[in-house]
Every structure is written in C-alpha cells, then in structure tokens.
Write a protein that holds these residues in place. Structure first.
Motif, mmCIF file in Angstrom:
data_model
loop_
_atom_site.group_PDB
_atom_site.id
_atom_site.type_symbol
_atom_site.label_atom_id
_atom_site.label_comp_id
_atom_site.label_asym_id
_atom_site.label_seq_id
_atom_site.Cartn_x
_atom_site.Cartn_y
_atom_site.Cartn_z
ATOM 1 N N LEU A 62 0.827 -1.208 0.000
ATOM 2 C CA LEU A 62 0.000 0.000 0.000
ATOM 3 C C LEU A 62 0.864 1.264 0.000
ATOM 4 N N GLU A 63 1.920 1.255 0.806
ATOM 5 C CA GLU A 63 2.842 2.393 0.826
ATOM 6 C C GLU A 63 3.567 2.525 -0.512
ATOM 7 N N ASP A 64 4.003 1.411 -1.067
ATOM 8 C CA ASP A 64 4.689 1.438 -2.360
ATOM 9 C C ASP A 64 3.795 2.029 -3.453
ATOM 10 N N GLN A 65 2.498 1.747 -3.383
ATOM 11 C CA GLN A 65 1.562 2.326 -4.346
ATOM 12 C C GLN A 65 1.539 3.846 -4.246
ATOM 13 N N VAL A 66 1.515 4.363 -3.034
ATOM 14 C CA VAL A 66 1.490 5.816 -2.841
ATOM 15 C C VAL A 66 2.766 6.437 -3.400
ATOM 16 N N VAL A 67 3.899 5.819 -3.121
ATOM 17 C CA VAL A 67 5.170 6.316 -3.643
ATOM 18 C C VAL A 67 5.127 6.343 -5.166
ATOM 19 N N GLU A 68 4.587 5.295 -5.783
ATOM 20 C CA GLU A 68 4.480 5.239 -7.243
ATOM 21 C C GLU A 68 3.525 6.310 -7.772
ATOM 22 N N MET A 69 2.419 6.538 -7.073
ATOM 23 C CA MET A 69 1.480 7.586 -7.481
ATOM 24 C C MET A 69 2.142 8.959 -7.415
ATOM 25 N N GLU A 87 -3.418 8.997 4.510
ATOM 26 C CA GLU A 87 -4.441 9.002 5.551
ATOM 27 C C GLU A 87 -5.587 8.071 5.178
ATOM 28 N N ALA A 88 -6.006 8.094 3.917
ATOM 29 C CA ALA A 88 -7.090 7.221 3.461
ATOM 30 C C ALA A 88 -6.718 5.746 3.601
ATOM 31 N N ARG A 89 -5.453 5.413 3.418
ATOM 32 C CA ARG A 89 -5.013 4.021 3.467
ATOM 33 C C ARG A 89 -4.633 3.541 4.863
ATOM 34 N N PHE A 90 -4.102 4.429 5.694
ATOM 35 C CA PHE A 90 -3.491 3.970 6.947
ATOM 36 C C PHE A 90 -4.128 4.467 8.241
ATOM 37 N N ALA A 91 -4.932 5.509 8.214
ATOM 38 C CA ALA A 91 -5.450 6.092 9.461
ATOM 39 C C ALA A 91 -6.309 5.115 10.266
ATOM 40 N N ASP A 92 -7.068 4.271 9.576
ATOM 41 C CA ASP A 92 -7.958 3.336 10.275
ATOM 42 C C ASP A 92 -7.339 1.958 10.457
ATOM 43 N N LEU A 93 -6.120 1.785 10.015
ATOM 44 C CA LEU A 93 -5.463 0.475 10.038
ATOM 45 C C LEU A 93 -4.823 0.219 11.394
ATOM 46 N N GLU A 94 -5.017 -0.986 11.890
ATOM 47 C CA GLU A 94 -4.444 -1.361 13.177
ATOM 48 C C GLU A 94 -3.714 -2.691 13.040
ATOM 49 N N ASP A 95 -2.519 -2.771 13.592
ATOM 50 C CA ASP A 95 -1.756 -4.020 13.602
ATOM 51 C C ASP A 95 -2.109 -4.793 14.871
ATOM 52 N N LEU A 96 -2.599 -6.011 14.691
ATOM 53 C CA LEU A 96 -3.003 -6.855 15.810
ATOM 54 C C LEU A 96 -2.111 -8.076 15.878
ATOM 55 N N ASN A 97 -1.951 -8.597 17.056
ATOM 56 C CA ASN A 97 -1.253 -9.871 17.229
ATOM 57 C C ASN A 97 -2.277 -10.995 17.193
ATOM 58 N N PHE A 98 -1.850 -12.151 16.684
ATOM 59 C CA PHE A 98 -2.666 -13.351 16.825
ATOM 60 C C PHE A 98 -1.765 -14.464 17.318
#
Length: 164
Positions: A62-69, A87-98
């Motif tokens: 997702l980050e690589d896409q932004v860099v390319e854009m 912000e649209a891609r990452f603001a609501d994203l949360e890293d969880l452990n399983f």
C-alpha cells in the motif's frame, strides 16, 4: 516476508469465551507468510460493510503504491496529495497480534461499526480477507453463492440449536 500472498476460501468462526476470533487455518498460514510473524493488519473496507485483514507485506505494498502515485504525478507535472492518500489508506489500520491458533481480539470500535458480535465470516479475496457479520453478508449483493450457502446453512443450524 513473502510477496504475492493470495488469500482464498472462507470460514465461519464463533468467538471463544474470551471474545477472540480465530483465522481459518489456511488463511492463518498465509497471514504468517505475509507478515513473517503473527501480525494481522485490520481496517474497514472502503465500500463494503465489512472489515478487512492482511499481512505486513500488503501494508508495505500500500505504501509502495502511494510512492508510485507520487512519482507518476511528479513526471506528469500534476498535483498529488500524498498525505491525504496515506491518511485514506493507513489512518484506520491497526496491527493486531494473533496467537498460534490464529486467535485475535477485534477492536471494539471496528466490531461495532461492522455489526460484528459473537460470529464472523472470513472470505479470502486475493490480497486481503473480508470479515463479515453473517447477516450483513447475506444482505449484501454480489457475494459468492457458495459463501452465501455456507452462511445460510450455519445460521439455520444455529437457529435450530445445533450451531456453534
């Protein structure tokens, strides 16, 4: 981390006594391959009433896409708001452990937003896994007939007292 992870298949899970959900086995294996760890990146879907999960390799993609854009916009001499895109891609994203059994706690706000209570439907859709409230999946047009059938059967068994 491995690139090119593809999630497929589906599964239904009832939360355990602690309120955790468990990723289906094959999705769990793919998630570990994608993250190189026991990390699940979770966010809300942009168009559908479900959450989505993926591994760390997709987060980097997702980050690589932004860099390319940004690069394309610079070459064309057009404006591009990279901050808004991130912000649209990452603001609501949360890293969880399983854990090794694939069990994880879904954040309460995402559960609330998606109407997820004690049951979740997992649907592999290539780069990510959709996570649905069963009733919302059945009410949503365009869902897989096979997944719909599995959910309808599960819900009927549950209503009859034989479900989980």
């Amino acid at each position: 981390m491995s690139e090119g992870i593809i999630f497929s298949g589906n599964g239904i899970c009832v939360a355990d006594g602690k309120g955790r959900f468990a990723l289906p086995l094959e999705m769990r294996k793919a998630m570990k391959a994608s993250s190189g760890d026991t990390k699940l990146c979770l966010t809300v879907h942009g168009q559908l009433p479900c959450a989505i999960g993926f591994g760390l390799s997709h987060k980097q993609w997702l980050e690589d896409q932004v860099v390319e854009m940004e690069r394309v916009a610079r070459e064309k001499g057009t404006e591009f708001d990279a901050e808004a895109e991130r912000e649209a891609r990452f603001a609501d994203l949360e890293d969880l452990n399983f854990d090794d059994g694939g069990r994880f706690f879904m954040p309460p706000d995402i559960k609330d937003m998606m109407g997820i209570t004690d049951c979740i439907v997992f649907v592999g859709t290539s780069r990510h896994i959709q996570m649905w409230n069963p009733e919302k999946l059945l009410a949503s047009e365009g869902r897989s007939p096979r997944v719909r059938h599995a959910v309808e059967k599960f819900m009927a068994e549950r209503k009859a007292g034989g479900g989980k």
